[in-house]
Design a protein around this motif. Sequence first.
Motif, mmCIF file in Angstrom:
data_model
loop_
_atom_site.group_PDB
_atom_site.id
_atom_site.type_symbol
_atom_site.label_atom_id
_atom_site.label_comp_id
_atom_site.label_asym_id
_atom_site.label_seq_id
_atom_site.Cartn_x
_atom_site.Cartn_y
_atom_site.Cartn_z
ATOM 1 N N GLY A 124 0.790 -1.214 0.000
ATOM 2 C CA GLY A 124 0.000 0.000 0.000
ATOM 3 C C GLY A 124 0.826 1.268 0.000
ATOM 4 O O GLY A 124 0.319 2.337 0.326
ATOM 5 N N SER A 125 2.076 1.161 -0.392
ATOM 6 C CA SER A 125 2.948 2.331 -0.439
ATOM 7 C C SER A 125 3.075 2.829 -1.877
ATOM 8 O O SER A 125 2.584 2.199 -2.819
ATOM 9 N N GLU A 126 3.775 3.939 -2.049
ATOM 10 C CA GLU A 126 3.915 4.525 -3.374
ATOM 11 C C GLU A 126 4.830 3.672 -4.244
ATOM 12 O O GLU A 126 5.941 3.319 -3.841
ATOM 13 N N ALA A 127 4.366 3.340 -5.432
ATOM 14 C CA ALA A 127 5.122 2.472 -6.334
ATOM 15 C C ALA A 127 5.904 3.316 -7.327
ATOM 16 O O ALA A 127 5.484 4.431 -7.686
ATOM 17 N N PRO A 128 7.052 2.834 -7.790
ATOM 18 C CA PRO A 128 7.799 3.562 -8.819
ATOM 19 C C PRO A 128 6.976 3.684 -10.087
ATOM 20 O O PRO A 128 6.254 2.767 -10.468
ATOM 21 N N ALA A 129 7.081 4.825 -10.755
ATOM 22 C CA ALA A 129 6.193 5.113 -11.882
ATOM 23 C C ALA A 129 6.670 4.518 -13.192
ATOM 24 O O ALA A 129 5.866 4.052 -13.998
#
Length: 436
Positions: free
Chosen positions: A333-338
């Motif tokens: 649930g954390s920010e994923a690399p774009a």
Amino acid sequence: MRPRIIIVGAGFGGIATAQALRRTEADITLIDRTNHHLFQPLLYQVAGAALSPADIATANRALLRRNKNTRILMAEVSGVDAAAKELCLADGRRLPFDFLVLATGAGYSFFGNDAWREHAFVLKSIDDALAIRAKLLGAFERAEQCDDPAEVRRLLTFAVVGGGPTGVELAGTIAEMARTTLARDFASIDPRGSRVVLCEMGQRILSAFDPPLSDAARGMLESLGVEVRTGEAVRAIDARGLTVGEQRIDAAVVLWAAGTEARPVAQWLQADAAKNGAVKVRPDCSIPGHPDIFAIGDVANFATDDGALPGLAPVAKQQGGFVGRLIAARVAGSEAPAAFRYRDYGTMAVIGRSRAVAEIAGMKLKGFVAWLAWSLVHLMLLVDFRSRVSVYVHWAWSWFTYGRGARLLTGYAPEPGDEPRTAALPEIEAATRTAQ
């Protein structure tokens, strides 16, 4: 319920993905047709009797033993039901997934001339390498007993089609084996008189390299006695040789290293594909319309400003690590690399003992310095310590003695197109036992 992640393919990309997911709270399944990870960049040395399969293959279960969240299946994949989010296996089973990573690699393309497959050997697996090794060594043994000079010439002629790194490496290792390792081993024939022909349709070999390095590589091959033919297309291949341009070349072995085609992932998903069948992917390596399905390595067409990324081991490894981190971030649930960004550390090709060309960080190297750099890089890329030590010992022994330690003929000498017989090969069974 824990997320279900399926990885198809235990090559560089698949293994890198699994390793990046080792601490993820998910149930991971790695599926491959074989039970081992293969270091393909050194496969030509198995074909050339310099290394044994145990030196460049590691059992998947041993390699991922620390992945407590991972189970490994040796199975054949037949398709993907994207709507149901299920992976279809050839035996009829269907495995549900929340995330799917397709790292199925590529095979060789004969550009529509599929009949040539019956007569030309390719190099993609341990089975392929051992078949080539058996055919090469067997040709010298048959020539030793032959009384027909014309047939002896044919038996001592070897043709390689394709002037890329694989073709160059194969031609170099065959020439070196004939002119050094086997030079004094026969009474009736002189292996140093063998003819090795490298055929490239383009105007130069190693076309991905700068022209001066390409020219240097050609000179190194010719110094080994390799006949380099460029600018002529192969017109026919049969059981006794091939036709290049207008010339007929009778040969005991024809090796095909001229082009690749991706496994049928694009067909499974009805997705857009490049000319070689590689599925076109988004900047995060996912397949358009399927944000939870990813394709990496040779099976993916990843577009950049300079064109699609090449089918190289570093590309697959970096993509695998990226996709693993991306999925782990989504699960947590954390920010994923774009977006994935490839770091190009250079390209290399080895021609033979102390002969290589390399482009590394803007530097252009050739000869012994390039060969030393190539050796160090490939030793570090091997996935386990045992393989590094074994390969180093074999290389050191070969460098000082010109010998090759894997010259056994075991009675297994398949023809092109034969079904694999991996289970019947003692060396592969030994490799698996050693790795475990």
